[in-house]
Structure formats: C-alpha cells, structure tokens
Design a protein around this motif. Sequence first.
Motif, PDB file in Angstrom:
ATOM      1  N   ASP A  90       0.856  -1.362  -0.117  1.00 59.84           N
ATOM      2  CA  ASP A  90       0.123  -0.161  -0.070  1.00 59.84           C
ATOM      3  C   ASP A  90       0.848   1.167   0.116  1.00 59.84           C
ATOM      4  O   ASP A  90       0.637   2.439  -0.619  1.00 59.84           O
ATOM      5  N   ASP A  91       2.135   1.194   0.718  1.00 60.41           N
ATOM      6  CA  ASP A  91       2.974   2.435   0.667  1.00 60.41           C
ATOM      7  C   ASP A  91       3.640   2.696  -0.810  1.00 60.41           C
ATOM      8  O   ASP A  91       3.453   3.801  -1.086  1.00 60.41           O
ATOM      9  N   LEU A 105      -6.793  -0.633  -5.205  1.00 67.60           N
ATOM     10  CA  LEU A 105      -7.030   0.361  -4.202  1.00 67.60           C
ATOM     11  C   LEU A 105      -7.738   1.717  -5.069  1.00 67.60           C
ATOM     12  O   LEU A 105      -8.603   2.299  -4.555  1.00 67.60           O
ATOM     13  N   SER A 106      -7.264   1.994  -6.156  1.00 72.79           N
ATOM     14  CA  SER A 106      -7.796   3.166  -6.892  1.00 72.79           C
ATOM     15  C   SER A 106      -7.883   3.053  -8.506  1.00 72.79           C
ATOM     16  O   SER A 106      -7.126   3.544  -9.060  1.00 72.79           O
ATOM     17  N   ALA A 132       7.763  -5.360   2.112  1.00 69.81           N
ATOM     18  CA  ALA A 132       6.152  -4.991   1.511  1.00 69.81           C
ATOM     19  C   ALA A 132       5.482  -6.196   1.018  1.00 69.81           C
ATOM     20  O   ALA A 132       4.345  -6.273   1.436  1.00 69.81           O
ATOM     21  N   SER A 133       6.167  -6.719   0.009  1.00 66.91           N
ATOM     22  CA  SER A 133       5.619  -8.079  -0.390  1.00 66.91           C
ATOM     23  C   SER A 133       5.092  -9.068   0.550  1.00 66.91           C
ATOM     24  O   SER A 133       3.977  -9.704   0.571  1.00 66.91           O
ATOM     25  N   VAL A 157      -1.136 -12.049  -1.144  1.00 65.87           N
ATOM     26  CA  VAL A 157      -1.448 -12.045  -2.581  1.00 65.87           C
ATOM     27  C   VAL A 157      -2.784 -11.661  -3.041  1.00 65.87           C
ATOM     28  O   VAL A 157      -3.065 -11.123  -4.084  1.00 65.87           O
ATOM     29  N   SER A 158      -3.618 -12.295  -2.247  1.00 59.44           N
ATOM     30  CA  SER A 158      -5.041 -11.977  -2.694  1.00 59.44           C
ATOM     31  C   SER A 158      -5.338 -10.356  -2.540  1.00 59.44           C
ATOM     32  O   SER A 158      -6.611 -10.188  -3.294  1.00 59.44           O
ATOM     33  N   LEU A 159      -4.774  -9.469  -2.044  1.00 62.79           N
ATOM     34  CA  LEU A 159      -5.168  -8.261  -1.973  1.00 62.79           C
ATOM     35  C   LEU A 159      -4.721  -7.523  -3.288  1.00 62.79           C
ATOM     36  O   LEU A 159      -5.048  -6.473  -3.338  1.00 62.79           O
ATOM     37  N   TYR A 160      -3.978  -8.099  -4.195  1.00 57.63           N
ATOM     38  CA  TYR A 160      -3.600  -7.480  -5.362  1.00 57.63           C
ATOM     39  C   TYR A 160      -3.648  -8.419  -6.607  1.00 57.63           C
ATOM     40  O   TYR A 160      -3.491  -7.987  -7.860  1.00 57.63           O
ATOM     41  N   GLU A 161      -3.730  -9.817  -6.418  1.00 54.78           N
ATOM     42  CA  GLU A 161      -3.459 -10.374  -7.622  1.00 54.78           C
ATOM     43  C   GLU A 161      -4.404 -10.383  -8.989  1.00 54.78           C
ATOM     44  O   GLU A 161      -3.883 -10.237  -9.924  1.00 54.78           O
TER      45      GLU A 161
END
Length: 302
Positions: free
Chosen positions: A120-121, A155-156, A227-228, A233-237
Amino acid sequence: MNRRGFVAAAVVGVGAATAACSTSDRTGPAASMTPASTGDPGALTAEVFQSADGSCFQLRSVGAGDLVVIHPSLARGAADFDQVAVLLAEAGYRVVSFDPRAAGATRDAPARPDATVTLDDFAADLREIISANGGRAHIVGHDFGNRVARRLATLSPEVVRSIVLWGAGAGVPAPEAVRILAAVTSPTTPAPEFKKAVADGFFAPGNDASVWYTGWYPAAALLETQASGATAVSLYEGGGTAPLLIVQGGQDAIAPPAGSLALQKKIGDRASRTVIDGAGHCMVAEQPRRLAEATAEFLRRH
C-alpha cells in the motif's frame, strides 16, 4: 572477493537530478517537480518530485501523449527502462519512470521506527506520481513493480487506464528464484556467484548478462521484500478491473511461463498474454524493441 563494486548503483544516462527538494517548494499533496535537464522534447529528462511525506523521488520522463508510468523491478531503478521508454515515446506516449524508495537518487523522508511497510505504501507513491502528471495513467510494472501496479489498480481503479505486467509471477517465487534474488541483492555475494546468478536468473541463454551487473540497491531489496511479505497475494492478484496485459519472457527463470499462464487464467477474459522468445526475466535489456511493440499495441486498444 565480494561484489560490492557491482552494487555501486545504476548509471544515470541523462545526469542525476540535482535540484533541491525542499518543503518550501510544495503546493500541496501533488508537490512540485523540478526539471534537472531541458532540451530536446524527445530526449529523456530527469526531474525531482516531492511526495506528501517529504520524500524526494527522481523521475525520468520522455515523450508526449497519453501517460504511461513504469514501476521498476525489485532492488532496481528507473534507468533500466530508458531504452523501452524512448521506444514507447516514439509510439506516441509520455513515459515516466522513477527510482522507488531506497533506490537510485530517491531520498526518503525519515520513517517511523515502528512503521511496517506494505505494498500500500508503494502504491501510494505511484498514485502521487500519477496525480502530479495528469491524474490517470497506463501502469507498467516489471517484476516487483507488477505487484505495486496491481495493488494500486485494486485500491484506486479510477487512476488506472490499463495495466501491463512485465515478468509477472503466479504469487510466491519458487525456492530457486528466492535463492537467485538473494544472491544478486546481497552486497556480500562473491563476484563469480553473483555473475552466475544474474545470468541464470535474468537472461536467456546467449544474452549479455553484464548489463545488469550494476544498478542493484540492497536497501531497496529489503524494503520491497518486506512490503511483499506483509501483503497477502489475494489483496493485489487480480489487479482491479482495468484491462491487463502480461508480457512473458520465453526463457524467464524467475517468473516462468507456467506461472503467468496460470495468472492469466485466474484473472479471466480481462487479461491477455504474449510471450517474447529469446528473453528471460530481464526482457527490458534483452528484447527492448519487441517489448515496446507488444506494450504499445496493447495500449493503443485501451
């Protein structure tokens, strides 16, 4: 003999940005960008961008047209993408890449001792850079950068026109890939072992691996690996809802073809995939023209 000499940082072809990045320059969250070189509008320009937290990011930009923002690979900076950026600019795009936190000429604001860095950062950094350059972009991510691109798109989604993943894996790297990444990012790896790891992990057989002997930033590797590891993984996959292209090196040992094929199938009809033969994980140096052509063809459709 270890390979500390190889870690000495990437050469900045257009000259490192030297403009001061002071809080007095800021006009709000979008911050200021100060050109460090001017001249031919078709030439690469180095700029300094100040983020809302006071970090100073070095950006490299070229061209005019719809915005394309490239997020670099694990432990590496923007200079890797100069050749591909120029080719994409020739295809009609404005291309921006940047040195992430702890890499290249970027200077971070002091971090809180208790801070836990997540994707996220990094996504927030990418979002600020997009906002300062027009507010909406095609996002390209290479290696680690593809995770940041997909997290931002999740996220965006409003700032993402499309996503292009160069060298994307299926999730957690295989043990051999982890070993190679540790060898190339550690400054204490013996030079022969380091060179072999670069060649075996990042280049197709017969390609010149020496072009990636320099330009490694161990501090960035630690930050990005953290960070990884702190982000499921489910939050960005799936990478949000934008159209998505996966560009796969045919001989990629870090992110093998089977992994990107599985990722494409998991994402579904929104994702397309193309394979470049004669390229490993470092396709940006091995096959820059074919990489740019595949990317530009996708961007023209979106």
